[in-house]
Design a protein around this motif. Structure first.
Motif, PDB file in Angstrom:
ATOM      1  N   ILE A 312      -0.478  -5.091 -15.863  1.00 27.93           N
ATOM      2  CA  ILE A 312      -1.097  -5.205 -14.544  1.00 27.93           C
ATOM      3  C   ILE A 312      -2.365  -6.061 -14.669  1.00 27.93           C
ATOM      4  O   ILE A 312      -3.074  -6.007 -15.669  1.00 27.93           O
ATOM      5  CB  ILE A 312      -1.449  -3.811 -13.980  1.00 27.93           C
ATOM      6  N   GLY A 313      -2.660  -6.851 -13.627  1.00 23.03           N
ATOM      7  CA  GLY A 313      -3.764  -7.786 -13.676  1.00 23.03           C
ATOM      8  C   GLY A 313      -5.042  -7.277 -13.040  1.00 23.03           C
ATOM      9  O   GLY A 313      -5.362  -6.089 -13.097  1.00 23.03           O
ATOM     10  N   HIS A 314      -5.754  -8.175 -12.379  1.00 27.24           N
ATOM     11  CA  HIS A 314      -7.123  -7.926 -11.919  1.00 27.24           C
ATOM     12  C   HIS A 314      -7.206  -6.962 -10.744  1.00 27.24           C
ATOM     13  O   HIS A 314      -8.263  -6.392 -10.491  1.00 27.24           O
ATOM     14  CB  HIS A 314      -7.766  -9.262 -11.530  1.00 27.24           C
ATOM     15  N   LEU A 315      -6.124  -6.781 -10.011  1.00 26.32           N
ATOM     16  CA  LEU A 315      -6.152  -5.957  -8.811  1.00 26.32           C
ATOM     17  C   LEU A 315      -5.107  -4.848  -8.878  1.00 26.32           C
ATOM     18  O   LEU A 315      -4.078  -4.909  -8.209  1.00 26.32           O
ATOM     19  CB  LEU A 315      -5.922  -6.805  -7.558  1.00 26.32           C
ATOM     20  N   PRO A 316      -5.359  -3.808  -9.668  1.00 25.25           N
ATOM     21  CA  PRO A 316      -4.389  -2.704  -9.718  1.00 25.25           C
ATOM     22  C   PRO A 316      -4.111  -2.102  -8.349  1.00 25.25           C
ATOM     23  O   PRO A 316      -2.987  -1.663  -8.083  1.00 25.25           O
ATOM     24  CB  PRO A 316      -5.078  -1.684 -10.641  1.00 25.25           C
ATOM     25  N   GLN A 317      -5.124  -2.087  -7.464  1.00 22.69           N
ATOM     26  CA  GLN A 317      -4.941  -1.488  -6.148  1.00 22.69           C
ATOM     27  C   GLN A 317      -3.990  -2.300  -5.277  1.00 22.69           C
ATOM     28  O   GLN A 317      -3.460  -1.783  -4.289  1.00 22.69           O
ATOM     29  CB  GLN A 317      -6.283  -1.296  -5.438  1.00 22.69           C
ATOM     30  N   ALA A 318      -3.750  -3.561  -5.633  1.00 22.23           N
ATOM     31  CA  ALA A 318      -2.791  -4.383  -4.900  1.00 22.23           C
ATOM     32  C   ALA A 318      -1.460  -4.484  -5.627  1.00 22.23           C
ATOM     33  O   ALA A 318      -0.395  -4.544  -5.002  1.00 22.23           O
ATOM     34  CB  ALA A 318      -3.359  -5.787  -4.677  1.00 22.23           C
ATOM     35  N   GLU A 319      -1.508  -4.492  -6.957  1.00 23.61           N
ATOM     36  CA  GLU A 319      -0.316  -4.753  -7.755  1.00 23.61           C
ATOM     37  C   GLU A 319       0.408  -3.480  -8.187  1.00 23.61           C
ATOM     38  O   GLU A 319       1.634  -3.500  -8.380  1.00 23.61           O
ATOM     39  CB  GLU A 319      -0.713  -5.559  -8.995  1.00 23.61           C
ATOM     40  N   ALA A 320      -0.332  -2.400  -8.357  1.00 17.68           N
ATOM     41  CA  ALA A 320       0.278  -1.160  -8.859  1.00 17.68           C
ATOM     42  C   ALA A 320      -0.392   0.037  -8.205  1.00 17.68           C
ATOM     43  O   ALA A 320      -0.915   0.925  -8.883  1.00 17.68           O
ATOM     44  CB  ALA A 320       0.143  -1.094 -10.380  1.00 17.68           C
ATOM     45  N   PHE A 321      -0.357   0.075  -6.871  1.00 19.00           N
ATOM     46  CA  PHE A 321      -1.108   1.101  -6.163  1.00 19.00           C
ATOM     47  C   PHE A 321      -0.739   2.523  -6.573  1.00 19.00           C
ATOM     48  O   PHE A 321      -1.647   3.354  -6.754  1.00 19.00           O
ATOM     49  CB  PHE A 321      -0.968   0.942  -4.645  1.00 19.00           C
ATOM     50  N   PRO A 322       0.518   2.884  -6.725  1.00 24.68           N
ATOM     51  CA  PRO A 322       0.828   4.287  -7.079  1.00 24.68           C
ATOM     52  C   PRO A 322       0.155   4.733  -8.376  1.00 24.68           C
ATOM     53  O   PRO A 322      -0.406   5.838  -8.439  1.00 24.68           O
ATOM     54  CB  PRO A 322       2.357   4.288  -7.189  1.00 24.68           C
ATOM     55  N   ASP A 323       0.201   3.901  -9.413  1.00 25.29           N
ATOM     56  CA  ASP A 323      -0.430   4.273 -10.682  1.00 25.29           C
ATOM     57  C   ASP A 323      -1.951   4.300 -10.554  1.00 25.29           C
ATOM     58  O   ASP A 323      -2.614   5.187 -11.104  1.00 25.29           O
ATOM     59  CB  ASP A 323      -0.024   3.292 -11.779  1.00 25.29           C
ATOM     60  N   TYR A 324      -2.484   3.321  -9.854  1.00 33.32           N
ATOM     61  CA  TYR A 324      -3.931   3.265  -9.611  1.00 33.32           C
ATOM     62  C   TYR A 324      -4.392   4.494  -8.837  1.00 33.32           C
ATOM     63  O   TYR A 324      -5.373   5.164  -9.202  1.00 33.32           O
ATOM     64  CB  TYR A 324      -4.247   1.967  -8.865  1.00 33.32           C
ATOM     65  N   TRP A 325      -3.687   4.835  -7.778  1.00 33.75           N
ATOM     66  CA  TRP A 325      -4.086   5.962  -6.934  1.00 33.75           C
ATOM     67  C   TRP A 325      -3.938   7.285  -7.674  1.00 33.75           C
ATOM     68  O   TRP A 325      -4.785   8.174  -7.529  1.00 33.75           O
ATOM     69  CB  TRP A 325      -3.293   5.981  -5.637  1.00 33.75           C
ATOM     70  N   LYS A 326      -2.915   7.417  -8.466  1.00 38.61           N
ATOM     71  CA  LYS A 326      -2.734   8.646  -9.248  1.00 38.61           C
ATOM     72  C   LYS A 326      -3.948   8.895 -10.133  1.00 38.61           C
ATOM     73  O   LYS A 326      -4.461  10.025 -10.202  1.00 38.61           O
ATOM     74  CB  LYS A 326      -1.473   8.539 -10.098  1.00 38.61           C
ATOM     75  N   ALA A 327      -4.446   7.858 -10.801  1.00 40.32           N
ATOM     76  CA  ALA A 327      -5.608   7.993 -11.671  1.00 40.32           C
ATOM     77  C   ALA A 327      -6.873   8.287 -10.879  1.00 40.32           C
ATOM     78  O   ALA A 327      -7.672   9.147 -11.243  1.00 40.32           O
ATOM     79  CB  ALA A 327      -5.781   6.710 -12.497  1.00 40.32           C
ATOM     80  N   LEU A 328      -7.038   7.560  -9.759  1.00 37.82           N
ATOM     81  CA  LEU A 328      -8.245   7.735  -8.950  1.00 37.82           C
ATOM     82  C   LEU A 328      -8.287   9.118  -8.315  1.00 37.82           C
ATOM     83  O   LEU A 328      -9.324   9.814  -8.372  1.00 37.82           O
ATOM     84  CB  LEU A 328      -8.305   6.648  -7.870  1.00 37.82           C
ATOM     85  N   GLU A 329      -7.192   9.546  -7.716  1.00 28.39           N
ATOM     86  CA  GLU A 329      -7.152  10.839  -7.048  1.00 28.39           C
ATOM     87  C   GLU A 329      -7.397  11.986  -8.043  1.00 28.39           C
ATOM     88  O   GLU A 329      -8.162  12.922  -7.762  1.00 28.39           O
ATOM     89  CB  GLU A 329      -5.807  11.031  -6.357  1.00 28.39           C
ATOM     90  N   LYS A 330      -6.785  11.909  -9.218  1.00 27.77           N
ATOM     91  CA  LYS A 330      -6.956  12.956 -10.226  1.00 27.77           C
ATOM     92  C   LYS A 330      -8.407  13.056 -10.665  1.00 27.77           C
ATOM     93  O   LYS A 330      -8.967  14.151 -10.780  1.00 27.77           O
ATOM     94  CB  LYS A 330      -6.048  12.659 -11.424  1.00 27.77           C
ATOM     95  N   PHE A 331      -9.047  11.907 -10.899  1.00 26.46           N
ATOM     96  CA  PHE A 331     -10.434  11.903 -11.365  1.00 26.46           C
ATOM     97  C   PHE A 331     -11.384  12.432 -10.305  1.00 26.46           C
ATOM     98  O   PHE A 331     -12.289  13.227 -10.595  1.00 26.46           O
ATOM     99  CB  PHE A 331     -10.827  10.467 -11.765  1.00 26.46           C
ATOM    100  N   LEU A 332     -11.210  11.996  -9.063  1.00 26.11           N
ATOM    101  CA  LEU A 332     -12.115  12.426  -8.003  1.00 26.11           C
ATOM    102  C   LEU A 332     -11.976  13.912  -7.708  1.00 26.11           C
ATOM    103  O   LEU A 332     -12.953  14.587  -7.372  1.00 26.11           O
ATOM    104  CB  LEU A 332     -11.860  11.611  -6.733  1.00 26.11           C
ATOM    105  N   SER A 333     -10.761  14.442  -7.817  1.00 28.14           N
ATOM    106  CA  SER A 333     -10.525  15.845  -7.453  1.00 28.14           C
ATOM    107  C   SER A 333     -10.858  16.817  -8.575  1.00 28.14           C
ATOM    108  O   SER A 333     -11.011  18.013  -8.337  1.00 28.14           O
ATOM    109  CB  SER A 333      -9.074  16.039  -7.026  1.00 28.14           C
ATOM    110  N   ALA A 334     -10.996  16.326  -9.794  1.00 28.08           N
ATOM    111  CA  ALA A 334     -11.264  17.196 -10.927  1.00 28.08           C
ATOM    112  C   ALA A 334     -12.655  17.812 -10.827  1.00 28.08           C
ATOM    113  O   ALA A 334     -13.614  17.148 -10.403  1.00 28.08           O
ATOM    114  CB  ALA A 334     -11.127  16.434 -12.234  1.00 28.08           C
ATOM    115  N   GLU A 335     -12.766  19.076 -11.202  1.00 33.05           N
ATOM    116  CA  GLU A 335     -14.061  19.745 -11.202  1.00 33.05           C
ATOM    117  C   GLU A 335     -14.907  19.252 -12.373  1.00 33.05           C
ATOM    118  O   GLU A 335     -14.379  18.976 -13.438  1.00 33.05           O
ATOM    119  CB  GLU A 335     -13.863  21.264 -11.312  1.00 33.05           C
TER     120      GLU A 335
END
Length: 335
Positions: A312-335
């Motif tokens: 994946i290149g410079h824009l994961p949020q455009a090129e691989a949104f599901p994988d990007y979002w999975k990582a972001l959502e998990k990190f933000l929701s973690a205590e």
């Protein structure tokens, strides 16, 4: 929305002829992006400066079911807050309040040509924006140049940052050590030569490994539209000034001082490096190697978590949104 439909929306507000970049139709854009549609209503706040009348554009989005937390999304150099739509939609669904500013010099914000652009000034402006909105703390997500802004803001105001997420940030290496310096005047001259075709070629090579999809057209429309717009010279000057800021104001050396929880989401195929074209071929080949830069950054920031996305290149949020979002959502929701 594809660049063609964007162009049709702008056709009534600008009288210049369209240009073509590949299969996309690019319509000229002015410095204020009049008529350029953002995904959500845009608000403006006056930025205190005794020498300039500055207006900072931003979107402030309220979720239907608030979870009591806020996320600040910071854009990259070749983009504006508009490209965060898919991320913002997902965050809203999870209950986050979402704030998306355009930095001074970018998007729909003011673009002074005699302004001392700095990451510190952006940090102050982000603090003041949160103050105006009554937000004490926020998770901060920065992409590309926005990663440098986010890191500087976190270093300046750690008490305002709940968590820090860096998505393919630039500045993971200090280019001053490897690349000859180019004056603002020289960079300005190079900016004036850009065309929709050359901008697309750069994005296609650096961001997407030589591939291009219709879904990427909106990412091209902004910079390409400015390159043929009525304010091209002003925008070239601003771009040269902000490029100089990026080149001469590294944040990497202070990574060990970041004391907040940090996630790096790194598309390992990214090869972005400011000034690579000025380096020798031997040096250029070693720059922008994100598969290594991501690991080094994670090691430098105490306790940082790294999510690497091979291929994946410079824009994961455009090129691989599901994988990007999975990582972001998990990190933000973690205590």
């Amino acid at each position: 929305m594809k660049a063609l439909s964007l162009g049709l929306a702008l056709a009534g507000s600008l009288c210049l002829l369209p240009a073509h970049a590949g299969d996309s139709t690019i319509l000229p854009l002015d410095a204020k992006l009049d008529g350029y549609p953002y995904p959500y209503p845009v608000k403006y706040r006056k930025i205190v400066d005794p020498w300039h009348d500055l207006q900072g554009a931003y979107m402030d989005l309220a979720p239907a079911k608030p979870n009591g937390r806020a996320v600040l999304l910071l854009h990259g150099k070749n983009f504006s807050g508009a490209y965060w739509k898919e991320t913002a939609d997902a965050l809203l669904e999870d209950g986050y309040r979402v704030v998306i500013p355009d930095q001074i010099g970018f998007g729909k914000s003011s673009k002074p040509v005699d302004y001392p652009y700095s990451f510190q000034s952006y940090g102050l402006q982000m603090r003041d924006l949160l103050d105006d909105l009554g937000i004490d703390r926020a998770a901060v997500v920065g992409h590309s140049m926005g990663g440098m802004v986010a890191a500087r803001f976190t270093l300046m105001f750690p008490e305002r940052v709940e968590k820090l997420v860096l998505v393919n940030p630039i500045g993971l290496e200090d280019w001053q050590r490897f690349v000859p310096y180019a004056s603002v005047a020289d960079v300005y001259a190079a900016e004036l030569k850009k065309t929709p075709e050359s901008i697309r070629a750069y994005m296609q090579k650096s961001y997407f490994d030589g591939q291009w999809k219709d879904d990427y057209d909106p990412l091209l429309a902004l910079q390409a539209g400015w390159s043929i717009g009525p304010d091209k010279e002003v925008l070239a000057r601003v771009s040269a000034l902000t490029a100089d800021m990026i080149f001469t104001q590294p944040v990497i050396h202070e990574f060990p001082d970041i004391k907040r929880p940090v996630l790096l989401i790194i598309g390992e195929r990214d090869r972005t490096a400011i000034g690579k074209d000025r380096a020798t071929p031997e040096v250029a080949a070693k720059l922008g190697q994100y598969q290594e830069l991501g690991k080094a950054a994670a090691a430098a920031i105490p306790g940082a978590e790294l999510v690497a996305l091979p291929g994946i290149g410079h824009l994961p949020q455009a090129e691989a949104f599901p994988d990007y979002w999975k990582a972001l959502e998990k990190f933000l929701s973690a205590e």
